[in-house]
Design an enzyme around this catalytic site. Structure first.
Site, PDB file in Angstrom:
ATOM      1  N   GLU A 114      41.851  39.266  28.555  1.00 20.93           N
ATOM      2  CA  GLU A 114      41.318  37.932  28.235  1.00 20.93           C
ATOM      3  C   GLU A 114      41.119  37.874  26.728  1.00 20.93           C
ATOM      4  OE1 GLU A 114      37.494  35.070  29.282  1.00 20.93           O
ATOM      5  OE2 GLU A 114      37.168  37.205  28.927  1.00 20.93           O
ATOM      6  N   ARG A 130      39.387  36.068  23.878  1.00 23.34           N
ATOM      7  CA  ARG A 130      38.303  35.125  23.586  1.00 23.34           C
ATOM      8  C   ARG A 130      38.532  34.532  22.197  1.00 23.34           C
ATOM      9  NH1 ARG A 130      33.391  35.311  26.452  1.00 23.34           N
ATOM     10  NH2 ARG A 130      32.805  33.761  24.891  1.00 23.34           N
ATOM     11  N   ARG A 158      35.737  29.249  24.478  1.00 21.52           N
ATOM     12  CA  ARG A 158      34.475  28.817  25.076  1.00 21.52           C
ATOM     13  C   ARG A 158      33.538  28.195  24.033  1.00 21.52           C
ATOM     14  NH1 ARG A 158      35.342  29.010  29.740  1.00 21.52           N
ATOM     15  NH2 ARG A 158      35.126  31.164  30.410  1.00 21.52           N
ATOM     16  N   HIS A 206      30.113  28.239  34.876  1.00 24.28           N
ATOM     17  CA  HIS A 206      29.108  29.293  34.710  1.00 24.28           C
ATOM     18  C   HIS A 206      27.702  28.715  34.867  1.00 24.28           C
ATOM     19  CE1 HIS A 206      32.619  30.982  32.749  1.00 24.28           C
ATOM     20  NE2 HIS A 206      32.057  32.175  32.774  1.00 24.28           N
ATOM     21  N   LYS A 235      37.239  29.989  38.802  1.00 20.22           N
ATOM     22  CA  LYS A 235      36.298  31.043  38.401  1.00 20.22           C
ATOM     23  C   LYS A 235      34.876  30.478  38.478  1.00 20.22           C
ATOM     24  CE  LYS A 235      35.109  33.952  34.406  1.00 20.22           C
ATOM     25  NZ  LYS A 235      35.252  34.060  32.939  1.00 20.22           N
ATOM     26  N   ARG A 290      30.852  42.454  40.559  1.00 16.71           N
ATOM     27  CA  ARG A 290      32.126  42.491  39.816  1.00 16.71           C
ATOM     28  C   ARG A 290      33.110  43.443  40.502  1.00 16.71           C
ATOM     29  NH1 ARG A 290      31.993  40.626  34.382  1.00 16.71           N
ATOM     30  NH2 ARG A 290      29.960  39.827  33.746  1.00 16.71           N
ATOM     31  N   GLN A 349      28.954  43.354  32.372  1.00 14.99           N
ATOM     32  CA  GLN A 349      30.382  43.696  32.435  1.00 14.99           C
ATOM     33  C   GLN A 349      30.565  45.213  32.481  1.00 14.99           C
ATOM     34  OE1 GLN A 349      33.068  42.728  29.031  1.00 14.99           O
ATOM     35  NE2 GLN A 349      33.977  41.264  30.461  1.00 14.99           N
TER      36      GLN A 349
END
Length: 222
Positions: free
Chosen positions: A32, A34, A62, A121, A147, A185, A208
């Protein structure tokens, strides 16, 4: 069963992103990027530098209102999103709140045939299972890649988020953030998530897992 991973990369220069990306893709199925960690002016250079690997990348820009680092105008952010779409990444992560109110953007992204990952989110809590299901169906109107990420306050929040995996006809990524949510996760993979987000070093998001940590958990569970 092969469980896939996606390494989150948040770097401030094109060179660092390129270096982290090649390192990540040696160990992970996806990465990913960012883009909100970058100065917006550096995005075009970065895209050119990593374009050969974008077919394995989830691209994210984001805004700060959604827990990201992009602090420019929404107009500027949308123009960068359109640019990223032209490079046709594996997935382009677009917030549900962005796509539901911007029909022009949705039309444009459809014209580029970009695969969208529509994300939502909740940084404060995990709503109850029926509210989560309602949210899921609202998002499903825009993409089959969804997601949904919430914040776990207690371990009881984990079954709520995992209950979303009853819906088999979408590629769903759903888990809880935070230390309490960490196990979700891993569990999301067993419930059908196409991949789970991991880090190579310092985590980018709360709870994470590191890639090596996740792989050793999977070996033990296997």
């Amino acid at each position: 069963m092969i469980y896939k991973t996606c390494v989150s990369i948040g770097e401030k220069t094109p060179k660092k992103i390129s270096k982290s990306l090649s390192k990540s893709l040696k160990k992970s199925d996806h990465a990913e990027i960012r883009f909100d960690f970058l100065n917006p002016e550096l995005v075009p250079e970065t895209l050119d530098m990593i374009k050969k690997d974008l077919k394995k990348c989830v691209c994210t820009l984001r805004p700060s209102s959604e827990g990201g680092r992009f602090s420019g105008t929404e107009k500027n952010r949308i123009s960068i999103i359109k640019l990223i779409a032209e490079y046709n990444p594996f997935l382009l992560d677009i917030e549900f709140n962005t796509i539901k109110k911007n029909k022009n953007l949705l039309r444009y992204l459809k014209s580029t045939n970009t695969d969208l990952l529509v994300s939502w989110h909740n940084f404060k809590q995990t709503p109850n299972a029926s509210m989560l299901k309602k949210q899921y169906f609202k998002m499903k109107k825009f993409s089959n890649n969804i997601k949904i990420v919430t914040t776990a306050k207690t371990v009881n929040d984990i079954p709520k988020i995992l209950s979303l995996y009853d819906n088999k006809n979408t590629r769903l990524i759903a888990f809880c953030m935070g230390d309490i949510g960490k196990v979700s996760r891993l569990l999301s993979l067993f419930f059908g998530s196409p991949f789970t987000y991991v880090s190579l070093g310092k985590p980018i998001a709360a709870g994470q897992l590191k890639l090596d940590e996740l792989k050793s958990m999977l070996m033990r569970s296997g």
